[in-house]
Design an enzyme around this catalytic site. Structure first.
Site, PDB file in Angstrom:
ATOM      1  N   TYR A   1       0.817  -1.216   0.000  1.00  0.00           N
ATOM      2  CA  TYR A   1       0.000   0.000   0.000  1.00  0.00           C
ATOM      3  C   TYR A   1       0.855   1.272   0.000  1.00  0.00           C
ATOM      4  CZ  TYR A   1      -3.699  -3.309   1.173  1.00  0.00           C
ATOM      5  OH  TYR A   1      -4.582  -4.369   1.158  1.00  0.00           O
TER       6      TYR A   1
ATOM      7  N   ASP B   1       0.361 -11.705   8.522  1.00  0.00           N
ATOM      8  CA  ASP B   1       1.244 -12.696   7.901  1.00  0.00           C
ATOM      9  C   ASP B   1       2.715 -12.325   7.956  1.00  0.00           C
ATOM     10  OD1 ASP B   1      -0.228 -15.024   6.955  1.00  0.00           O
ATOM     11  OD2 ASP B   1      -1.415 -13.564   5.843  1.00  0.00           O
TER      12      ASP B   1
ATOM     13  N   HIS C   1       4.182  -5.972  -5.698  1.00  0.00           N
ATOM     14  CA  HIS C   1       2.728  -6.075  -5.912  1.00  0.00           C
ATOM     15  C   HIS C   1       2.046  -4.893  -5.239  1.00  0.00           C
ATOM     16  CE1 HIS C   1       1.358  -7.834  -1.809  1.00  0.00           C
ATOM     17  NE2 HIS C   1       2.582  -7.405  -1.668  1.00  0.00           N
TER      18      HIS C   1
ATOM     19  N   TYR D   1     -11.022  -2.018   1.782  1.00  0.00           N
ATOM     20  CA  TYR D   1     -10.884  -1.837   3.241  1.00  0.00           C
ATOM     21  C   TYR D   1      -9.648  -0.998   3.579  1.00  0.00           C
ATOM     22  CZ  TYR D   1      -7.094  -5.101   4.709  1.00  0.00           C
ATOM     23  OH  TYR D   1      -5.886  -5.704   4.937  1.00  0.00           O
ATOM     24  N   ARG D   2      -8.694  -0.926   2.667  1.00  0.00           N
ATOM     25  CA  ARG D   2      -7.556  -0.007   2.749  1.00  0.00           C
ATOM     26  C   ARG D   2      -6.997   0.065   1.344  1.00  0.00           C
ATOM     27  NH1 ARG D   2      -3.332  -3.775   6.233  1.00  0.00           N
ATOM     28  NH2 ARG D   2      -2.021  -1.966   6.262  1.00  0.00           N
TER      29      ARG D   2
END
Ligand code: ADP
Length: 534
Positions: free
Chosen positions: A91, A150, A394, A475-476
């Site tokens: 992000y 994770d 990614h 959600y974000r």
């Protein structure tokens, strides 16, 4: 003459601001050299956009230094972007929304201030990583589990504030926050909940105070800098089972989701489960074939190759990990209920490893068993390289849906349509909550390849809009698409955004804190779409 992306100059702070900041913090806690600032770039960003370049990083080591930084920002008209560890690379990492911003790294404020065994609570500073908390609890023999996502290198505070998810009973981190200490843009320091009462013995046990609950205003927000946070911990269970449900066909996903929904609503499965794609599983499996070995064309990988991969690895087309906790008979009974619930799906396989709670730290060897017991690791990093080799990157396009098969089918159909012909690889990882599912479409690209990376980022706002048109919200998000994500929340002529902007105007009129975060811009910003408050 325009600069090429790689020669575009970094925005610089003026000398007076540099002097003031340097005087406010420890000797080595102000970073301004372009080389050192490279470590604070968006690691998977689009080099061509040049939008998220910090002018400096300042690392306060205590509350007073944070207050000084806020004061200096006002005096010198600086903008600040606080982060705790800044590891959410999908992000944007720790990069700021707007170039020229000064990053406020809270990594040095990394004390675990309290762990209370009887109450199962903790109070931490923002720089505390999941791995720090885990080591602290183990070193001191606490029979408490903390929840981790994770990857264990992020901070407990940053992850919870950003609505991150972990995988024990307390995996919904944002709702396990119990008490915040926050520095506001004017330097005021407030404590939320019972922390607002100086003499209260219950700051970490009761999440509310008297009047409106302010905590929510500091999650995914730019209204303050959080300097302390309370959280709830989980008592070590007597018994714990880490399970996997595998189903063989692509079309088994919706029936699987509908079959497990009652297990979540009734609390039989107590954690946030995860549904993984074969490529994702292959990415962390020793000896699994790589992307090039199963398919050598442009992305996305075709279904036949995905199925062949699943068969060769002996895993399902969809693989759902989940966890059960309790006493031994309760865990066994819950496991039987899980088996029953999915037994009608042809070819389904349900397996589980059961551990005594106290032995899990040495006995659990695989990533699923570890993370569902709150044992943080970095193993998942490997999955990034599966598609494009070492150095892969990614971003995540993560939509929230009701926990119903047909909703997930709609999202996947939209993704198939949008991704076809892009040449880009993607796969979905799903987080299954008690009544919702977050579909995380992981879009992969090699950050070293500017053309592919730029193509991937051009797609991102289109994906958000397509999701929005179907009624699904992220959600974000990555920094790049925060405005377009905020736009999707349109009810009442964007009443929520206007409310947030009114709060921003009141709390931070000069707009020094994280302008643009979550699409909230200060009054006077050219990015602001709605009128300033009167
Ligand atoms: P992590 O440590 O899990 O990698 P980050 O530190 O990157 O998480 O935090 C994610 C985002 O949350 C940041 O970009 C920032 O917008 C916000 N944030 C993180 N920590 C704080 C904090 N202490 N105060 C205010 N906002 C924060």
């Amino acid at each position: 003459m325009p600069h090429s992306p790689l020669t575009r100059p970094r925005p610089q702070l003026d000398a007076a601001a540099v002097r003031s900041l340097a005087a406010a913090v420890d000797a080595d806690a102000l970073i301004t050299s372009p080389d050192a600032l490279e470590a604070f770039r968006d690691p998977f960003g689009d080099a061509g956009s040049g939008d998220h370049l910090a002018s400096a990083v300042v690392e306060p080591s205590c509350l007073d230094q944070v207050r000084d930084i806020v004061r200096i920002a006002t005096e010198h008209s600086l903008t600040l972007w606080p982060f705790s560890q800044g590891r959410n690379n999908a992000y944007g990492g720790c990069a700021p929304r707007t170039s020229g911003t000064v990053l406020v790294s809270l990594r040095r404020m990394n004390r675990i201030l309290d762990v209370d065994e009887r109450r199962a609570t903790a109070l931490v500073e923002p720089g505390v990583r999941f791995s720090d908390m885990y080591a602290y609890l183990r070193d001191r023999g606490h029979r408490l589990w903390s929840s981790a996502p994770d990857l264990g290198w992020g901070s407990i505070v940053g992850n919870a504030l950003e609505h991150g998810i972990g995988y024990t009973v307390h995996g919904e981190h944002a709702s396990r926050i119990c008490g915040l200490e926050v520095v506001l843009a004017d330097g005021d320091v407030l404590r939320t909940g019972l922390g607002a009462m100086s003499a209260s013995p219950g700051w970490q046990v009761h999440p509310r105070g008297f009047g409106p609950t302010a905590d929510g205003l500091f999650k995914q927000s730019n209204f303050g800098i959080v300097t302390k946070m309370g959280i709830w911990l989980m008592p070590e269970p007597e018994s714990y089972l880490s399970g996997v449900i595998q189903v063989p066909r692509r079309e088994d996903l919706a029936p699987l989701i509908d079959a497990v929904r009652p297990l979540f609503i009734h609390g039989i499965i107590q954690n946030h489960a995860g549904i993984g794609h074969p490529a994702f599983v292959a990415g962390i499996m020793d000896g699994a074939p790589s992307r090039r070995e199963i398919y050598d064309g442009p992305g996305p990988v075709p279904e036949e190759a995905v199925l062949a991969l699943a068969r060769s690895l002996g895993i399902g087309r969809w693989n759902m990990r989940f966890a059960l906790y309790g006493t031994d008979p309760i865990v066994r009974h819950r496991f039987a209920m899980v088996r029953d619930a999915v037994s009608h799906i042809e070819g389904v396989q349900v397996t589980g490893e059961q551990y005594a709670g106290h032995e899990v730290h040495t006995a659990a060897q695989d990533q699923n068993s570890q993370v569902q017991a709150g044992i943080p690791g970095m193993g998942l990093m490997r999955a990034l390289d599966w598609y494009s080799g070492p150095g892969g990157g990614h971003y995540d396009f993560s939509l929230v849906a009701p926990l119903q098969g047909h909703h997930v089918q709609r999202i996947h159909a939209m993704l198939d349509r949008m991704m076809a012909g892009t040449g880009l690889d993607w796969d979905p990882a799903m987080i299954v909550g008690p009544r919702f599912l977050i579909n995380i479409a992981q879009i992969y690209f090699p950050p070293g390849n500017e053309e592919i990376t730029a193509r991937a980022y051009r797609l991102y706002p289109q994906l958000i809009r397509e999701g929005g048109a179907l009624g699904y919200a992220p959600y974000r998000t990555h920094l790049d698409v925060m405005d377009v994500a905020a736009e999707q929340f349109d009810f009442g002529d964007h009443a929520l955004l206007r409310f947030n902007e009114r709060l921003k105007d009141a709390l931070d009129p000069a707009g020094i804190l994280a302008p643009g975060k979550q699409g909230i811009w200060p009054a006077g910003s050219p990015h602001r779409k709605t009128a300033p408050a009167r």
